[in-house]
Design a protein around this motif. Structure first.
Motif, PDB file in Angstrom:
ATOM      1  N   LEU A  39       0.790  -1.052  -0.054  1.00  0.00           N
ATOM      2  CA  LEU A  39       0.108  -0.048  -0.050  1.00  0.00           C
ATOM      3  C   LEU A  39       0.744   1.096  -0.079  1.00  0.00           C
ATOM      4  CD1 LEU A  39      -2.771   1.261   0.183  1.00  0.00           C
ATOM      5  CD2 LEU A  39      -2.493   1.141   2.623  1.00  0.00           C
ATOM      6  N   THR A  99       0.137   5.503   0.040  1.00  0.00           N
ATOM      7  CA  THR A  99      -1.028   6.517   0.079  1.00  0.00           C
ATOM      8  C   THR A  99      -0.458   7.945   0.397  1.00  0.00           C
ATOM      9  OG1 THR A  99      -1.390   6.476   2.403  1.00  0.00           O
ATOM     10  CG2 THR A  99      -2.401   4.685   1.365  1.00  0.00           C
ATOM     11  N   ASN A 100      -1.086   8.924   0.154  1.00  0.00           N
ATOM     12  CA  ASN A 100      -0.880  10.390   0.603  1.00  0.00           C
ATOM     13  C   ASN A 100      -1.459  10.688   1.780  1.00  0.00           C
ATOM     14  OD1 ASN A 100      -3.235  10.699  -0.412  1.00  0.00           O
ATOM     15  ND2 ASN A 100      -2.875  12.421  -1.560  1.00  0.00           N
ATOM     16  N   CYS A 101      -2.038   9.568   2.795  1.00  0.00           N
ATOM     17  CA  CYS A 101      -2.250  10.333   3.986  1.00  0.00           C
ATOM     18  C   CYS A 101      -1.180  10.712   4.964  1.00  0.00           C
ATOM     19  CB  CYS A 101      -3.024   8.960   4.718  1.00  0.00           C
ATOM     20  SG  CYS A 101      -4.441   8.258   3.837  1.00  0.00           S
ATOM     21  N   HIS A 153       2.794   5.628   3.755  1.00  0.00           N
ATOM     22  CA  HIS A 153       1.690   6.724   3.741  1.00  0.00           C
ATOM     23  C   HIS A 153       2.329   7.999   3.398  1.00  0.00           C
ATOM     24  CE1 HIS A 153      -1.319   4.014   5.228  1.00  0.00           C
ATOM     25  NE2 HIS A 153      -0.303   3.298   5.804  1.00  0.00           N
ATOM     26  N   ASN A 154       1.706   8.854   3.117  1.00  0.00           N
ATOM     27  CA  ASN A 154       1.823  10.244   2.858  1.00  0.00           C
ATOM     28  C   ASN A 154       2.981  10.422   1.853  1.00  0.00           C
ATOM     29  OD1 ASN A 154       1.634  13.136   3.295  1.00  0.00           O
ATOM     30  ND2 ASN A 154       3.254  13.193   4.921  1.00  0.00           N
ATOM     31  N   SER A 198       3.470  -0.773   4.517  1.00  0.00           N
ATOM     32  CA  SER A 198       2.795  -0.001   3.717  1.00  0.00           C
ATOM     33  C   SER A 198       3.499   1.351   3.690  1.00  0.00           C
ATOM     34  CB  SER A 198       1.423   0.231   3.971  1.00  0.00           C
ATOM     35  OG  SER A 198       1.159   0.892   5.244  1.00  0.00           O
TER      36      SER A 198
END
Length: 151
Positions: A49, A51-53, A121-122, A119
């Motif tokens: 995974l 993501t850009n969270c 993120h961001n 994963s």
């Protein structure tokens, strides 16, 4: 008279045109090999995974990066200079930048996976020009970075 002019033009511009064609062929082959390599490496990452969270509650995180530097292809640079004369999109540079971005993201994800993360993120991307791109002697650096997360 016309035959002499054609022979003179062929002798003058023939080698340049031949070099452009050879450079374009080898550049295209190298690009196809790189794209095939990107496909294989992306498939190996599977469901990893990205993501850009900006925040994930309750999970350990660590900064991971991936970067790539790609040199401008001299022969394609000449084609871009010719394109500037007539206008339009720079399809060759679009593909060039797409490959650089994919390579940087893959290197970041592979780095996180090697650390045991599940994963990232961001995810963010930054690019910059290197050298003298107006003369076709430079290149491009793309850096991908994000927060690796362990579940």
């Amino acid at each position: 008279m016309l035959d002499e002019i054609l022979i003179s033009l062929a002798a003058t511009f023939g080698p340049l045109i031949a070099l452009l064609i050879i450079g374009s062929i080898f550049g295209t082959l190298a690009q196809k090999r790189h794209l095939a390599d990107l496909e294989q490496r992306e498939a190996r990452l599977g469901a990893f995974l990205l993501t850009n969270c900006s925040r994930i509650d309750g999970q350990r995180g660590e900064l991971v990066t991936g970067s790539t530097v790609v040199a401008y292809d001299f022969f394609r640079r000449i084609a871009v200079l010719l394109r500037k004369l007539i206008g339009g999109r720079f399809h060759m540079h679009e593909g060039f930048m797409m490959r650089a971005r994919r390579e940087a993201v893959l290197r970041m994800a592979e780095s996180a996976q090697a650390l045991g993360a599940t994963s990232v993120h961001n995810v963010r991307l930054v690019s910059s020009n290197l050298g003298d791109s107006s003369r076709g002697t430079g290149g491009c650096e793309v850096v991908a970075y994000g927060t690796a997360i362990w579940d």
